[in-house]
Enzyme design. Structure first.
Site, PDB file in Angstrom:
ATOM      1  N   HIS A 105       4.620   1.882  -8.028  1.00  0.00           N
ATOM      2  CA  HIS A 105       3.600   0.831  -8.015  1.00  0.00           C
ATOM      3  C   HIS A 105       2.703   0.944  -9.254  1.00  0.00           C
ATOM      4  CE1 HIS A 105       4.289   1.384  -3.541  1.00  0.00           C
ATOM      5  NE2 HIS A 105       4.512   0.086  -3.693  1.00  0.00           N
TER       6      HIS A 105
ATOM      7  N   GLY B  56       0.804  -1.217   0.000  1.00  0.00           N
ATOM      8  CA  GLY B  56       0.000   0.000   0.000  1.00  0.00           C
ATOM      9  C   GLY B  56       0.835   1.263   0.000  1.00  0.00           C
TER      10      GLY B  56
ATOM     11  N   GLN C  42      14.896  -8.751  -3.134  1.00  0.00           N
ATOM     12  CA  GLN C  42      13.561  -9.373  -3.034  1.00  0.00           C
ATOM     13  C   GLN C  42      13.182 -10.048  -4.357  1.00  0.00           C
ATOM     14  OE1 GLN C  42       9.943  -7.651  -1.049  1.00  0.00           O
ATOM     15  NE2 GLN C  42       9.454  -7.012  -3.104  1.00  0.00           N
TER      16      GLN C  42
ATOM     17  N   LYS D 144      13.635  -2.064  -7.768  1.00  0.00           N
ATOM     18  CA  LYS D 144      14.265  -1.327  -6.660  1.00  0.00           C
ATOM     19  C   LYS D 144      14.596  -2.288  -5.522  1.00  0.00           C
ATOM     20  CE  LYS D 144      12.299   1.592  -3.710  1.00  0.00           C
ATOM     21  NZ  LYS D 144      12.787   1.217  -2.368  1.00  0.00           N
TER      22      LYS D 144
HETATM   23  O1  PAF Z   1       7.742  -5.113  -1.923  1.00  0.00           O
HETATM   24  C1  PAF Z   1       6.793  -5.085  -1.114  1.00  0.00           C
HETATM   25  O2  PAF Z   1       6.036  -4.120  -1.036  1.00  0.00           O
HETATM   26  C2  PAF Z   1       6.589  -6.269  -0.171  1.00  0.00           C
HETATM   27  O3  PAF Z   1       7.782  -6.768   0.287  1.00  0.00           O
HETATM   28  C3  PAF Z   1       5.716  -7.369  -0.779  1.00  0.00           C
HETATM   29  C4  PAF Z   1       6.366  -8.039  -1.966  1.00  0.00           C
HETATM   30  C5  PAF Z   1       4.377  -6.792  -1.189  1.00  0.00           C
HETATM   31  C6  PAF Z   1       5.443  -8.452   0.270  1.00  0.00           C
HETATM   32  O4  PAF Z   1       4.777  -7.935   1.382  1.00  0.00           O
END
Ligand code: PAF
Length: 281
Positions: free
Chosen positions: A37, A31, A153, A149
């Site tokens: 996003h 969020g 992850q 970014k």
């Molecule tokens: O990158 C993010 O905002 C979070 O780490 C994700 C992938 C939504 C997991 O909560």
């Protein structure tokens, strides 16, 4: 565009979409959405019949002294951005919906998660892998979209998708920056105006490193030292790490002879920001 809070309701909608033969894209977020996003959602909309945006501040990826309680939230604004970007549905569950009270199952990873952000955030990627696995099971998307970014992850999720045999295409999307170069992040909202100016040091220092690589420098220590030296010219910046790693394994390299990721995390005041660039020699 609908906002759905329950897993059961979401699954019922997804079943209908599947019956109609529609493809589904998933954009997982926490969020407080910004243009970064939005670029993921727009890309997902262009590649799928329906797009689910999850909007969930995932408690399991925050360490005990981190900013879970103060993490910015604004569902109304998020929903407006999702609608404008063409999303079909926002999934906004409560924490109790995603994690039953006695939840004791987590998804963890042995490699890729120990260095870079994993050093100072040792439980972070366990939380990310767990919630992304749950979202993958709930939504069962054809494609899932993540920003470059959060490069570590993205590498972790790609590996997890492969290792756990998810039949999902992971799409990495380029970093979106402010005009002056600051990478967009929900955490930028924590910065005072003085800190906001100071935060430019991340991108400027990385650019310096990238220019050195482009000019032919192949010694990782030399590039890293130059980046660190430049970061240290900013009195408000405190370096967590600057690393040059192999783009696939995320292990440190000494020579820049195959694709590398140069990643940094820096505290500006009490706000921890990350940024990176990839380089292919
Ligand atoms: O990158 C993010 O905002 C979070 O780490 C994700 C992938 C939504 C997991 O909560």
């Amino acid at each position: 565009m609908q906002i759905v809070q329950s897993i059961e309701e979401l699954r019922a909608i997804l079943r209908e979409w599947r019956k109609a033969g529609l493809s589904v894209g998933l954009v997982p977020t926490m969020g407080y959405l910004h243009e970064g996003h939005k670029s993921l959602i727009v890309r997902a909309v262009s590649e799928n019949d329906r797009v689910v945006v999850s909007d969930f501040v995932n408690p399991t990826q925050f360490g005990v002294n981190e900013d879970l309680a103060s993490y910015p939230r604004d569902l109304r604004r998020d929903a407006a951005l999702c609608e404008e970007a063409g999303a079909s549905l926002v999934f906004h569950p409560e924490a109790e919906e995603m994690y039953v009270k006695d939840n004791c199952t987590f998804v963890d990873m042995d490699s890729l998660t120990k260095g870079l952000c994993g050093k100072t955030r040792p439980t972070h990627f366990r939380g990310v892998c767990t919630v992304v696995t749950k979202l993958f099971h709930i939504v069962s998307p054809d494609r899932a979209y993540f920003g470059e970014k959060d490069a570590q992850q993205l590498a972790v999720i790609r590996r997890m998708t492969r290792d756990l045999n998810f039949d999902i295409t992971i799409v990495g999307c380029p970093i979106v920056r402010e005009q002056d170069g600051l990478a967009l992040s929900s955490r930028n909202t924590y910065l005072s105006s003085e800190e906001r100016k100071a935060a430019l040091i991340l991108h400027k220092s990385l650019l310096l490193g990238e220019e050195m690589m482009k000019a032919g420098e192949r010694d990782a220590a030399t590039v890293k030292e130059a980046i660190v030296r430049n970061m240290k010219t900013e009195p408000l910046a405190r370096i967590d790490y600057v690393e040059i790693v192999d783009a696939g394994t995320l292990e440190n390299v000494t020579r820049i002879e195959s694709p590398v990721l140069t990643a940094t995390a820096v505290y500006i005041g009490s706000t921890r920001l990350i940024d990176n660039f990839s380089f292919c020699p």
